[in-house]
Design a protein around this motif. Structure first.
Motif, mmCIF file in Angstrom:
data_model
loop_
_atom_site.group_PDB
_atom_site.id
_atom_site.type_symbol
_atom_site.label_atom_id
_atom_site.label_comp_id
_atom_site.label_asym_id
_atom_site.label_seq_id
_atom_site.Cartn_x
_atom_site.Cartn_y
_atom_site.Cartn_z
ATOM 1 N N LYS A 4 -8.342 -11.645 -0.808
ATOM 2 C CA LYS A 4 -7.250 -11.541 -0.856
ATOM 3 C C LYS A 4 -6.358 -10.903 0.007
ATOM 4 O O LYS A 4 -5.603 -10.098 -0.290
ATOM 5 C CB LYS A 4 -6.398 -12.094 -1.725
ATOM 6 N N ALA A 5 -6.022 -11.630 1.281
ATOM 7 C CA ALA A 5 -5.077 -10.645 2.865
ATOM 8 C C ALA A 5 -3.633 -11.257 2.041
ATOM 9 O O ALA A 5 -3.138 -11.744 1.746
ATOM 10 C CB ALA A 5 -5.561 -11.077 3.931
ATOM 11 N N LEU A 6 -3.147 -10.354 2.224
ATOM 12 C CA LEU A 6 -1.128 -10.096 1.914
ATOM 13 C C LEU A 6 -0.261 -11.094 3.365
ATOM 14 O O LEU A 6 -0.912 -11.233 4.575
ATOM 15 C CB LEU A 6 -1.020 -8.465 3.024
ATOM 16 N N GLU A 7 -0.123 -11.657 2.765
ATOM 17 C CA GLU A 7 0.587 -12.647 3.615
ATOM 18 C C GLU A 7 1.714 -12.331 4.083
ATOM 19 O O GLU A 7 2.499 -12.015 4.320
ATOM 20 C CB GLU A 7 1.067 -14.337 3.228
ATOM 21 N N PRO A 8 1.840 -12.731 5.616
ATOM 22 C CA PRO A 8 2.651 -12.076 6.500
ATOM 23 C C PRO A 8 4.190 -12.609 5.985
ATOM 24 O O PRO A 8 4.032 -13.971 5.315
ATOM 25 C CB PRO A 8 2.749 -12.878 8.130
ATOM 26 N N GLN A 9 5.137 -12.755 5.987
ATOM 27 C CA GLN A 9 6.018 -12.648 5.640
ATOM 28 C C GLN A 9 7.771 -12.351 6.915
ATOM 29 O O GLN A 9 7.881 -11.464 7.280
ATOM 30 C CB GLN A 9 6.811 -12.032 4.146
#
Length: 319
Positions: A4-9
Motif C-alpha cells: 500500500k503506497a503513501l497517498e499524496p496529500q
C-alpha cells in the motif's frame, strides 16, 4: 514489496504538511530498502477499525517473523526523553511536552494484533495433521519511532525504539536477523499465512471519511465602489507575489510559519523565517517518486529537480 503506497496529500496547515513530509521521507527509505524484496511487505497510512476503535499506522512492515509498526514524527529541532520517560519537543530554545510516540505506536500495534486474533482461524494454518490451530502468540511485534533526519535526539534513559528516519531500514533488518540467528524452532509465518495476511490487511484498510467542502456563502449584492478605492483589476505587488508563490513543502521548524525565503549558506540552501528569524533546511522530496531533490535558482525563483527527472516550482522569494 510495497503493498500500500503513501497517498499524496495537500494540507493548508503547516504542521500537518510537515508531518506528511516526514511520512514521505520514511516511505522513500522503506521503498529503497524493501521495494523489491518479495518477503517483506510494506504498508503506508494503513487505517484499521475494530469494535469502534481505530488504528492509524503510519508505516507497517510485515516480515516472516512478525510485524514492525513505524511512527513518523516531524522533528526539525530537538526531541528529548528524560529519566522518567517523559518526552519534550524543543524549538527556539523553548520546550513543550508531548505524548510518548512509542506508547502511541504500541497502542496501534495492540489493536492490529487484536484484529488479527479475531480472524485467527481464517489467517493461520493448522498443524499436527490439522489437529492444532496455529495462533499469533509467537508473532514478533516491534515498534519504531522515526524523527526527521535533520532533528536531534537527547536521551537520559534508554529508548531503543527512537531513531532517525534513515536508520529505520537497518533497524528492521537487525530485528529480522535476530530471529534468523535463534535456534531451530523459532516461530515463523508460512508462505500461505503471509499471503492471507497481506490480502486481509489490504482489504481491511478503511480510509477516513473526508468531510464535504462547506457551501460557499451567498454572494453579496454589488455595491457602488467608492471613488477613492483602487480599481478591482489593480493589485499591489505584494498581492501578485502571494498569488504566484507556490505552497511551501515545509514550514519554519521553530514557529511553524510559512513566511519564508530561500537563502544560501555554508551547508547549501535553507529557508529563513521572517517571523522568528529561524532557519530551516530546504530539503524538497519528489511527490511522484519519493526521492530527495536538488534546488536550482533563477532570479527569485527556485526549482526542485529529483534524480528521476521530475521538476517542479519549489519557492519564489518575496520581492
Amino acid at each position: 514489496m510495497i503493498v500500500k503506497a503513501l497517498e499524496p496529500q495537500e494540507y493548508a496547515d503547516p504542521l500537518r504538511r510537515a508531518g506528511h513530509e516526514a511520512e514521505r521521507q520514511m516511505a522513500f527509505y522503506l521503498k529503497r530498502a524493501f521495494g523489491e524484496d518479495a518477503r517483506k511487505f510494506v504498508f503506508h497510512n494503513l487505517r484499521l477499525e475494530r469494535k469502534g476503535e481505530v488504528a492509524q499506522l503510519d508505516h507497517l512492515v510485515l516480515h516472516r517473523y512478525g510485524l514492525v509498526v513505524i511512527e513518523s514524527k516531524s522533528v526539525a529541532g530537538q526531541v528529548s526523553v528524560n529519566e522518567h520517560g517523559e518526552w519534550t519537543r524543543w524549538w527556539n530554545r523553548q520546550g513543550r511536552g508531548m505524548p510518548s510516540p512509542v506508547l502511541q505506536a504500541r497502542r496501534q500495534l495492540d489493536l492490529l494484533l487484536s484484529l488479527l486474533e479475531d480472524h485467527t482461524t481464517d489467517l493461520m494454518d493448522r498443524s499436527l495433521l490439522g489437529l492444532k490451530q496455529r495462533t499469533f502468540a509467537g508473532v514478533r511485534r516491534d515498534v519504531l519511532v522515526a524523527i526527521s533526519d535533520g532533528g536531534r535526539i537527547t536521551r537520559k534513559t534508554d529508548v531503543p525504539e527512537l531513531v532517525k528516519a534513515d536508520q529505520v531500514p537497518d533497524r528492521v533488518k537487525a530485528i529480522i536477523d535476530q530471529e534468523v540467528e535463534k535456534p531451530f524452532g523459532t516461530f515463523g509465518l508460512t508462505e500461505a499465512e503471509m499471503t492471507r495476511l497481506v490480502a486481509f490487511l489490504r482489504a481491511r484498510h478503511t480510509p477516513a471519511e473526508v468531510a464535504p467542502p462547506a457551501a460557499a456563502p451567498p454572494t453579496p449584492a454589488p455595491r457602488a465602489q467608492a471613488a477613492s478605492a483602487a480599481p478591482a483589476s489593480v493589485r499591489t505587488s505584494q498581492e501578485r507575489q502571494a498569488q504566484a508563490r507556490p505552497q511551501p513543502e515545509v514550514a519554519c521548524r521553530a514557529c511553524g510559519s510559512a513566511n519564508l525565503s530561500v537563502q544560501y549558506g555554508k551547508y547549501g540552501y535553507y529557508l529563513k523565517c521572517a517571523d522568528c528569524g529561524g532557519n530551516t533546511p530546504a530539503k524538497p522530496v519528489c511527490a511522484a517518486c519519493g526521492q530527495p531533490a536538488r534546488l536550482s535558482k533563477s532570479g527569485a525563483e527556485f526549482t526542485a529537480t529529483c534524480p528521476g527527472g521530475h521538476r517542479w516550482p519549489y519557492w519564489t522569494n518575496p520581492a
